[in-house]
Scaffold this active site. Sequence first.
Site, PDB file in Angstrom:
ATOM      1  N   ASN A   1       9.481   0.207  -1.961  1.00 38.45           N
ATOM      2  CA  ASN A   1       9.194   0.021  -0.533  1.00 38.45           C
ATOM      3  C   ASN A   1       9.392  -1.452  -0.158  1.00 38.45           C
ATOM      4  O   ASN A   1       8.581  -2.055   0.511  1.00 38.45           O
ATOM      5  CB  ASN A   1       7.790   0.506  -0.148  1.00 38.45           C
ATOM      6  N   PHE A   2      10.537  -1.986  -0.608  1.00 37.46           N
ATOM      7  CA  PHE A   2      10.895  -3.346  -0.207  1.00 37.46           C
ATOM      8  C   PHE A   2      11.379  -3.350   1.229  1.00 37.46           C
ATOM      9  O   PHE A   2      11.670  -2.294   1.810  1.00 37.46           O
ATOM     10  CB  PHE A   2      12.026  -3.888  -1.105  1.00 37.46           C
TER      11      PHE A   2
ATOM     12  N   VAL B   1       7.745  -3.643   8.299  1.00 34.87           N
ATOM     13  CA  VAL B   1       6.690  -2.883   8.994  1.00 34.87           C
ATOM     14  C   VAL B   1       5.430  -2.793   8.146  1.00 34.87           C
ATOM     15  O   VAL B   1       5.493  -2.546   6.942  1.00 34.87           O
ATOM     16  CB  VAL B   1       7.208  -1.468   9.339  1.00 34.87           C
ATOM     17  N   TYR B   2       4.296  -2.999   8.813  1.00 37.58           N
ATOM     18  CA  TYR B   2       2.985  -2.799   8.182  1.00 37.58           C
ATOM     19  C   TYR B   2       2.258  -1.663   8.898  1.00 37.58           C
ATOM     20  O   TYR B   2       2.656  -1.237   9.994  1.00 37.58           O
ATOM     21  CB  TYR B   2       2.156  -4.084   8.256  1.00 37.58           C
ATOM     22  N   GLU B   3       1.155  -1.237   8.276  1.00 38.75           N
ATOM     23  CA  GLU B   3       0.349  -0.106   8.746  1.00 38.75           C
ATOM     24  C   GLU B   3       0.245   0.049  10.268  1.00 38.75           C
ATOM     25  O   GLU B   3       0.663   1.054  10.840  1.00 38.75           O
ATOM     26  CB  GLU B   3      -1.069  -0.262   8.148  1.00 38.75           C
TER      27      GLU B   3
ATOM     28  N   LYS C   1      16.070 -10.675 -10.546  1.00 34.75           N
ATOM     29  CA  LYS C   1      17.292 -11.402 -10.176  1.00 34.75           C
ATOM     30  C   LYS C   1      17.855 -12.202 -11.351  1.00 34.75           C
ATOM     31  O   LYS C   1      18.891 -12.847 -11.238  1.00 34.75           O
ATOM     32  CB  LYS C   1      16.990 -12.323  -8.987  1.00 34.75           C
TER      33      LYS C   1
ATOM     34  N   ARG D   1       6.780  -8.890 -10.244  1.00 36.33           N
ATOM     35  CA  ARG D   1       7.400 -10.209 -10.342  1.00 36.33           C
ATOM     36  C   ARG D   1       6.567 -11.085 -11.292  1.00 36.33           C
ATOM     37  O   ARG D   1       5.344 -11.184 -11.137  1.00 36.33           O
ATOM     38  CB  ARG D   1       7.440 -10.849  -8.953  1.00 36.33           C
TER      39      ARG D   1
ATOM     40  N   GLY E   1      -8.026  20.778  19.168  1.00 33.88           N
ATOM     41  CA  GLY E   1      -7.730  22.203  19.334  1.00 33.88           C
ATOM     42  C   GLY E   1      -8.217  22.681  20.694  1.00 33.88           C
ATOM     43  O   GLY E   1      -8.536  21.891  21.583  1.00 33.88           O
ATOM     44  N   GLY E   2      -8.319  23.976  20.870  1.00 33.81           N
ATOM     45  CA  GLY E   2      -8.720  24.522  22.158  1.00 33.81           C
ATOM     46  C   GLY E   2     -10.228  24.564  22.357  1.00 33.81           C
ATOM     47  O   GLY E   2     -10.717  25.025  23.390  1.00 33.81           O
TER      48      GLY E   2
ATOM     49  N   GLN F   1       0.775  -1.253   0.000  1.00 35.13           N
ATOM     50  CA  GLN F   1       0.000   0.000   0.000  1.00 35.13           C
ATOM     51  C   GLN F   1       0.803   1.298   0.000  1.00 35.13           C
ATOM     52  O   GLN F   1       0.483   2.238  -0.734  1.00 35.13           O
ATOM     53  CB  GLN F   1      -0.952   0.012   1.221  1.00 35.13           C
ATOM     54  N   SER F   2       1.850   1.364   0.853  1.00 38.17           N
ATOM     55  CA  SER F   2       2.499   2.674   1.040  1.00 38.17           C
ATOM     56  C   SER F   2       3.109   3.201  -0.260  1.00 38.17           C
ATOM     57  O   SER F   2       2.829   4.334  -0.674  1.00 38.17           O
ATOM     58  CB  SER F   2       3.569   2.575   2.122  1.00 38.17           C
TER      59      SER F   2
ATOM     60  N   ASP G   1       0.500   3.731   6.036  1.00 36.78           N
ATOM     61  CA  ASP G   1       0.785   3.374   4.644  1.00 36.78           C
ATOM     62  C   ASP G   1       0.493   4.533   3.685  1.00 36.78           C
ATOM     63  O   ASP G   1       1.394   5.104   3.085  1.00 36.78           O
ATOM     64  CB  ASP G   1      -0.080   2.173   4.234  1.00 36.78           C
TER      65      ASP G   1
HETATM   66  N1  COA Z   1      11.764 -10.137  -9.218  1.00 33.90           N
HETATM   67  C1  COA Z   1      12.445 -10.935  -8.364  1.00 33.90           C
HETATM   68  N2  COA Z   1      12.365 -10.784  -7.027  1.00 33.90           N
HETATM   69  C2  COA Z   1      11.556  -9.821  -6.552  1.00 33.90           C
HETATM   70  C3  COA Z   1      10.816  -8.977  -7.400  1.00 33.90           C
HETATM   71  C4  COA Z   1      10.945  -9.161  -8.795  1.00 33.90           C
HETATM   72  N3  COA Z   1      10.294  -8.408  -9.673  1.00 33.90           N
HETATM   73  N4  COA Z   1      10.099  -8.121  -6.636  1.00 33.90           N
HETATM   74  C5  COA Z   1      10.374  -8.437  -5.359  1.00 33.90           C
HETATM   75  N5  COA Z   1      11.249  -9.447  -5.299  1.00 33.90           N
HETATM   76  C6  COA Z   1      11.827 -10.069  -4.113  1.00 33.90           C
HETATM   77  C7  COA Z   1      12.711  -9.137  -3.319  1.00 33.90           C
HETATM   78  O1  COA Z   1      13.941  -8.954  -3.932  1.00 33.90           O
HETATM   79  C8  COA Z   1      12.783  -9.858  -1.992  1.00 33.90           C
HETATM   80  O2  COA Z   1      13.760 -10.856  -2.067  1.00 33.90           O
HETATM   81  P1  COA Z   1      14.941 -11.020  -0.969  1.00 33.90           P
HETATM   82  O3  COA Z   1      14.275 -11.155   0.346  1.00 33.90           O
HETATM   83  O4  COA Z   1      15.628 -12.267  -1.436  1.00 33.90           O
HETATM   84  O5  COA Z   1      15.798  -9.839  -1.022  1.00 33.90           O
HETATM   85  C9  COA Z   1      11.432 -10.559  -1.915  1.00 33.90           C
HETATM   86  O6  COA Z   1      10.829 -10.422  -3.199  1.00 33.90           O
HETATM   87  C10 COA Z   1      10.475 -10.056  -0.878  1.00 33.90           C
HETATM   88  O7  COA Z   1      10.468  -8.644  -0.781  1.00 33.90           O
HETATM   89  P2  COA Z   1      10.032  -7.962   0.591  1.00 33.90           P
HETATM   90  O8  COA Z   1      10.019  -6.515   0.436  1.00 33.90           O
HETATM   91  O9  COA Z   1      10.909  -8.498   1.686  1.00 33.90           O
HETATM   92  O10 COA Z   1       8.530  -8.495   0.758  1.00 33.90           O
HETATM   93  P3  COA Z   1       7.807  -9.117   2.030  1.00 33.90           P
HETATM   94  O11 COA Z   1       6.478  -9.573   1.540  1.00 33.90           O
HETATM   95  O12 COA Z   1       8.632 -10.132   2.714  1.00 33.90           O
HETATM   96  O13 COA Z   1       7.637  -7.882   3.038  1.00 33.90           O
HETATM   97  C11 COA Z   1       6.891  -5.661   3.644  1.00 33.90           C
HETATM   98  C12 COA Z   1       6.645  -6.942   2.811  1.00 33.90           C
HETATM   99  C13 COA Z   1       5.868  -4.648   3.243  1.00 33.90           C
HETATM  100  C14 COA Z   1       6.771  -5.975   5.133  1.00 33.90           C
HETATM  101  C15 COA Z   1       8.320  -5.160   3.358  1.00 33.90           C
HETATM  102  O14 COA Z   1       8.463  -4.995   1.983  1.00 33.90           O
HETATM  103  C16 COA Z   1       8.644  -3.848   4.071  1.00 33.90           C
HETATM  104  O15 COA Z   1       8.911  -3.807   5.267  1.00 33.90           O
HETATM  105  N6  COA Z   1       8.645  -2.757   3.307  1.00 33.90           N
HETATM  106  C17 COA Z   1       8.994  -1.439   3.824  1.00 33.90           C
HETATM  107  C18 COA Z   1       7.910  -0.855   4.663  1.00 33.90           C
HETATM  108  C19 COA Z   1       6.590  -0.780   3.951  1.00 33.90           C
HETATM  109  O16 COA Z   1       6.469  -0.206   2.899  1.00 33.90           O
HETATM  110  N7  COA Z   1       5.584  -1.308   4.620  1.00 33.90           N
HETATM  111  C20 COA Z   1       4.202  -1.084   4.245  1.00 33.90           C
HETATM  112  C21 COA Z   1       3.718  -1.927   3.213  1.00 33.90           C
HETATM  113  S1  COA Z   1       2.092  -1.402   2.850  1.00 33.90           S
END
Ligand code: COA
Length: 469
Positions: free
Chosen positions: A139-140, A180-182, A118, A81, A290-291, A60-61, A211
């Site tokens: 926002n990975f 981190v999530y919302e 990758k 992906r 507010g006040g 979302q963010s 977010d």
């Molecule tokens: N091709 C290949 N790999 C891809 C890809 C693509 N097009 N897009 C994503 N990936 C991979 C990433 O490289 C990552 O791999 P790695 O762990 O080997 O480095 C993997 O997908 C997962 O990415 P990640 O961001 O860790 O996703 P997650 O589902 O585990 O975590 C969040 C989700 C939101 C918790 C995390 O992304 C985060 O903390 N983001 C920052 C804060 C944020 O924005 N939070 C709010 C979200 S609304």
Amino acid sequence: MAKSKKQKSRTKAESKKVVKLKSKKLAAKANGLPKPSSKPYGKDGKALTGVRILDFTHVQSGPTCTQLLGYMGADVIKVERPGVGDITRTQLRDVKGQDSLYFTMLNGNKRSITIDSKHPQGKRVLDALIKTCDVLVENFAPGALDRMGLTWEHIHKLNPRMIVASVKGFGPGPYEDCKVYENVAQCAGGSASTTGFREGPPLVTGAQIGDSGTGLHLAWGIVCALYQRMRTGRGQKVLCAMQDGVLNLARVKLRDQQRLKVGPLSEYSQFGEGVAFGKAVPRAGNDSGGGQPGWILKCKGWESDPDAYIYFITQAPVWGEICDLIGKPQWKTDPDYATPPARLPKLKQIFATIEEWTMTKTKFEVMDICNKVDIPVGPILSMKEIAEEKSLRDTGTVVEVDHPGRGKYLTVGNPVKMSDSITEVERSPLLGEHTDEILKDVLGFKAAEIAEVKNSGALSAPKKEEKAA
Ligand code: COA
């Protein structure tokens, strides 16, 4: 007296010089800006026309940020992906097999390309995109972009003008590596501890301030970086931590934390009720920040309608009007009620008396009656009422969009209205819908190159291994 030929030509040359000087002066005055466009307002492109975003966002963010940039006219290329796409495509699905509302409402005005970031050939396409885009937004989880090989050094070697914008949960410090999530952000940013009722536990809000709020902050940072780049010619890193974004929205509570040192917070209803304050800012229920004291009051129909309520503010300048409306004209002069300090210990009883009046009217009747005499009130609108509200449709704040897979759905359009950059809300893209178009038109790949990248498997989901016979 008639002028000679020589005199005439000198005059012409001189006047040319004057015009040149004048336009130089004008240009200096205009801070180097071009002449004002002569095209009608709304017909000379959009605010971010010409800006290309490499959108590496998910959930979302990040998507909130890039959708806002898309609304303002940026060309947003969402990298997903292969075979999977943004995880929200399949989350909270309401139509079988189709992109969810979670996805479609956050990814309008974007194009989608699938790339395995990758895969060596995927990296080649990404490098080409980095060279042609202005901003990379991601926002990975912390470190994920680096693990893909997309370090700041790598990106900047390819394109020193590129702005790299990130949302992370926390800034540098003890929690920087956390996902981190919302609601985590709402809690860590100080919102939850100050939301809810004094007697109850901390509460998160329905508005996605962690977010969507952080996405909005990031969009602002990106636009500022684009503006600075016009002067410096170089990109920069833009980071917005969700904790920081939430705290920015909760800054009045940090204000109150500091005020606590010099005495109790008189506008919190617990002050009037004689309840002592602790060491930290307490939860304030529905007190107005507010006040001016305010509270949520029942309206006609509250027994069956959970949203038949109104927010009522007892603003001091209209105290007389409030007293007349609720049938208590004597409160205007009664020393126990006439001044704001005198009313503070009685707010609960005062609001209960006002509520006896609001319960005889619908929230919309209260709104009409009070606004005529400048009493600030606000109806509690349900999402159903908002979805059906004509004025929000008329302004483009709520927009109906048609989607080839799922049909019509409602989305929130651009909340910011600009007279010379008109937002046209477009549906979200299907997974990889624009892969070929982007390779060909944006990157200029020839048919053979496209075939090579495609055949390498970098743009498609890995084939499931055939089961052994
Ligand atoms: N091709 C290949 N790999 C891809 C890809 C693509 N097009 N897009 C994503 N990936 C991979 C990433 O490289 C990552 O791999 P790695 O762990 O080997 O480095 C993997 O997908 C997962 O990415 P990640 O961001 O860790 O996703 P997650 O589902 O585990 O975590 C969040 C989700 C939101 C918790 C995390 O992304 C985060 O903390 N983001 C920052 C804060 C944020 O924005 N939070 C709010 C979200 S609304």
